[in-house]
Design a protein around this motif. Structure first.
Motif, PDB file in Angstrom:
ATOM      1  N   TYR A  57      42.605  39.006  38.398  1.00 46.55           N
ATOM      2  CA  TYR A  57      41.886  37.950  38.877  1.00 46.55           C
ATOM      3  C   TYR A  57      42.872  36.729  38.953  1.00 46.55           C
ATOM      4  O   TYR A  57      43.648  36.198  38.381  1.00 46.55           O
ATOM      5  CB  TYR A  57      40.781  37.702  38.346  1.00 46.55           C
ATOM      6  N   ASP A 100      35.365  30.235  43.869  1.00 48.12           N
ATOM      7  CA  ASP A 100      35.654  31.451  44.644  1.00 48.12           C
ATOM      8  C   ASP A 100      34.422  31.819  45.339  1.00 48.12           C
ATOM      9  O   ASP A 100      33.247  31.932  45.061  1.00 48.12           O
ATOM     10  CB  ASP A 100      35.895  32.450  43.543  1.00 48.12           C
ATOM     11  N   SER A 103      35.233  36.715  46.622  1.00 47.62           N
ATOM     12  CA  SER A 103      35.023  37.865  45.591  1.00 47.62           C
ATOM     13  C   SER A 103      33.730  38.462  45.687  1.00 47.62           C
ATOM     14  O   SER A 103      32.808  37.907  45.719  1.00 47.62           O
ATOM     15  CB  SER A 103      35.589  37.742  44.177  1.00 47.62           C
ATOM     16  N   SER A 372      42.607  40.320  48.602  1.00 47.57           N
ATOM     17  CA  SER A 372      41.790  41.338  47.474  1.00 47.57           C
ATOM     18  C   SER A 372      42.407  42.551  47.261  1.00 47.57           C
ATOM     19  O   SER A 372      43.122  42.959  48.340  1.00 47.57           O
ATOM     20  CB  SER A 372      40.217  41.292  47.858  1.00 47.57           C
ATOM     21  N   PRO A 403      37.978  41.692  43.947  1.00 48.41           N
ATOM     22  CA  PRO A 403      38.166  40.364  43.673  1.00 48.41           C
ATOM     23  C   PRO A 403      39.543  39.728  44.393  1.00 48.41           C
ATOM     24  O   PRO A 403      40.485  40.629  44.831  1.00 48.41           O
ATOM     25  CB  PRO A 403      38.582  40.513  42.189  1.00 48.41           C
TER      26      PRO A 403
END
Length: 497
Positions: A57, A100, A103, A372, A403
């Motif tokens: 991540y 974020d 994700s 991602s 993610p």
């Protein structure tokens, strides 16, 4: 990190952290139980999610629960996994960084990976959603219709307006359930625009979502001869690598026709494959395999494992099938982009910017500069999804997570566009005059042509009813505005942007 990393790096780093604390017993216990923790509830999915997020991540160091020293014992770790029984809630509430926006997870990795190939359950109606002035009421407007879809057989077209579903008026509280709920069939209550006012009509259109609809992202490609110029026009609605060869063929047609200018229409393109973005950019600019297209940046743990050369991707001279790239070798490109243009669309604009004059016509874009990867429960492959390893995915865990794991910079090191890329020529779509896509008098295309030919357009570009965008149909697909990197090096990962 080696090119063919096959072990979950998070595990090795976690064990390393434990060893630094002289807690070798904890390290051994986690190693023995990492794939099948014993717990009072089934935490197989939560375990897969935590291990993956701890490793890859982008904001791993900013999320306390993902810290390498987070747990005092194996039992402490398992107890943490048990704190949330629903894996989706566990992912969203315990593992994500507060800033974020992109994700996400899926409880069906097969459905997710099909969506990256342009395959989905859909009625083929692509639409935007906007707000009435000073109201929470919502209306939809048709952007385009996917060929060979259910919608393509109905009396509905670009520019049509709807205000309700199944007799219920749309608003901010109900539009998601009514348009994107469990029902495959719904009836749209239509409206019309007269004197810049939306008024309901008695017309209705019933649509049905059908499985396995494939959308070719190359919606329009044509050569426009006007003002003494040969202008290539490409409306490209998704970076789908299964259509890269057809995209190259389209540029071959442009090249054969003697095109000297290009209008690339990304107004409804929410993103997709990073590699497709690299190939498209090469078709526009050139096959300069020593010129940097992007530089990837990962979290601190991953970044330290790379050589600088591992982080760079260059312009391409061939597709993944080794077909030579058909390139126009342009020094200037006109790109139509709006708030619905995101991720890989923005990557093309940013990646080309150091090399040629990118003229952005439209409105400010979404602002998604991270990419991602698709992760599934395949520990021996670092949990990275590989279609050739379907038999190695844990049969008891069909979940996938997508993610954000990195950020792409251009050759100048620029990547700070989280607020979106601002247009050089500002022009919003006008709901009272959307025009026909690909026609010379469609307002955004007409503006680009006027810039190319240098002629003063007779057309009035006044926008009477600008869109106040709430969302769009593409934001409720599995892929949404995701950018995934499917470049095979340096980690042999399938990554999305």
């Amino acid at each position: 990190m080696k090119k063919y990393l096959l072990f979950l790096l998070g595990l090795s780093l976690f064990l390393s952290s434990c060893s630094k604390n002289n807690d070798t017993q904890l390290a051994e216990e986690i190693a023995e139980n990492v794939s099948t923790p014993e717990a009072e509830i089934d935490v197989t999915v939560q375990n897969f999610m935590w291990q993956t997020m701890n490793t890859y991540y982008f904001w791993q160091s900013d999320v306390a629960d993902l810290g390498d020293y987070r747990f005092a014992s194996y039992d402490d770790y398992v107890s943490y996994l048990e704190t949330e029984e629903d894996p989706g809630t566990f992912f969203e509430e315990k593992l994500l960084y507060t800033e974020d926006r992109f994700s996400f997870y899926s409880d069906d990795y097969k459905e997710l990976t099909q969506s990256f190939a342009g395959i989905s359950k859909s009625n083929g109606l692509e639409f935007g959603l906007s707000l009435f002035v000073d109201s929470d009421d919502v209306y939809g407007y048709v952007r385009y219709i996917v060929p060979n879809s259910n919608a393509s057989t109905k009396d509905i077209q670009r520019g049509d307006i709807f205000t309700g579903v199944n007799g219920t008026s749309l608003n901010l509280d109900n539009y998601i359930d009514l348009l994107f709920g469990d029902s495959d069939t719904y009836t749209l209550n239509m409206a019309e625009i007269s004197n810049n006012v939306i008024t309901n009509t008695d017309s209705e259109v019933t649509l049905t979502k059908e499985a396995n609809l494939t959308e070719n992202p190359i919606y329009i490609n044509k050569v426009l001869e006007t003002g003494g110029k040969k202008i290539g026009y490409l409306m490209y609605n998704g970076f789908t690598n299964e259509f890269d060869e057809q995209l190259n063929d389209a540029f071959g047609e442009f090249k054969s026709a003697g095109v000297t200018d290009l209008v690339l229409d990304l107004r409804y393109n929410p993103g997709g494959s990073v590699n497709s973005a690299r190939l498209l950019s090469s078709m526009i600019y050139g096959t300069y395999t020593n010129s940097v297209f992007l530089k990837a940046r990962y979290n601190a743990k991953l970044q330290s494992e790379f050589k600088d050369t591992d982080l760079i991707e260059y312009f391409a001279d061939a597709t993944d099938n080794n077909t030579p790239i058909n390139t126009l070798g342009l020094s200037k490109v006109y790109i139509i982009a709006t708030r619905s243009s995101a991720s890989a669309s923005e990557l093309v604009m940013n990646g080309l910017d150091p090399y040629l004059n990118v003229i952005h016509i439209g409105t400010t874009t979404t602002g998604k500069n991270e990419f991602s990867v698709t992760f599934v429960d395949d520990l021996d492959n670092g949990n990275v999804y590989d279609p050739d390893r379907e038999d190695n995915i844990n049969p008891d865990n069909h979940w996938a997570i997508q993610p954000l794991i990195g950020r792409n910079e251009n050759a100048n090191g620029f990547s700070e566009y989280t607020d979106g890329l601002t247009p050089d020529i500002s022009l919003s779509e006008d709901l009272s005059n959307l025009g026909v896509l690909g026609n010379l008098d469609e307002p955004l295309l007409a503006k680009a042509i006027a810039e190319i030919t240098g002629t003063t357009a007779k057309m009035d570009f006044t926008v009477d009813m600008p869109v106040k965008l709430v969302s769009s149909s593409k934001m409720f697909t599995k892929i949404k505005d995701n950018m995934f990197m499917d470049i095979k090096k340096p980690l042999n990962l399938k990554i999305n942007q």
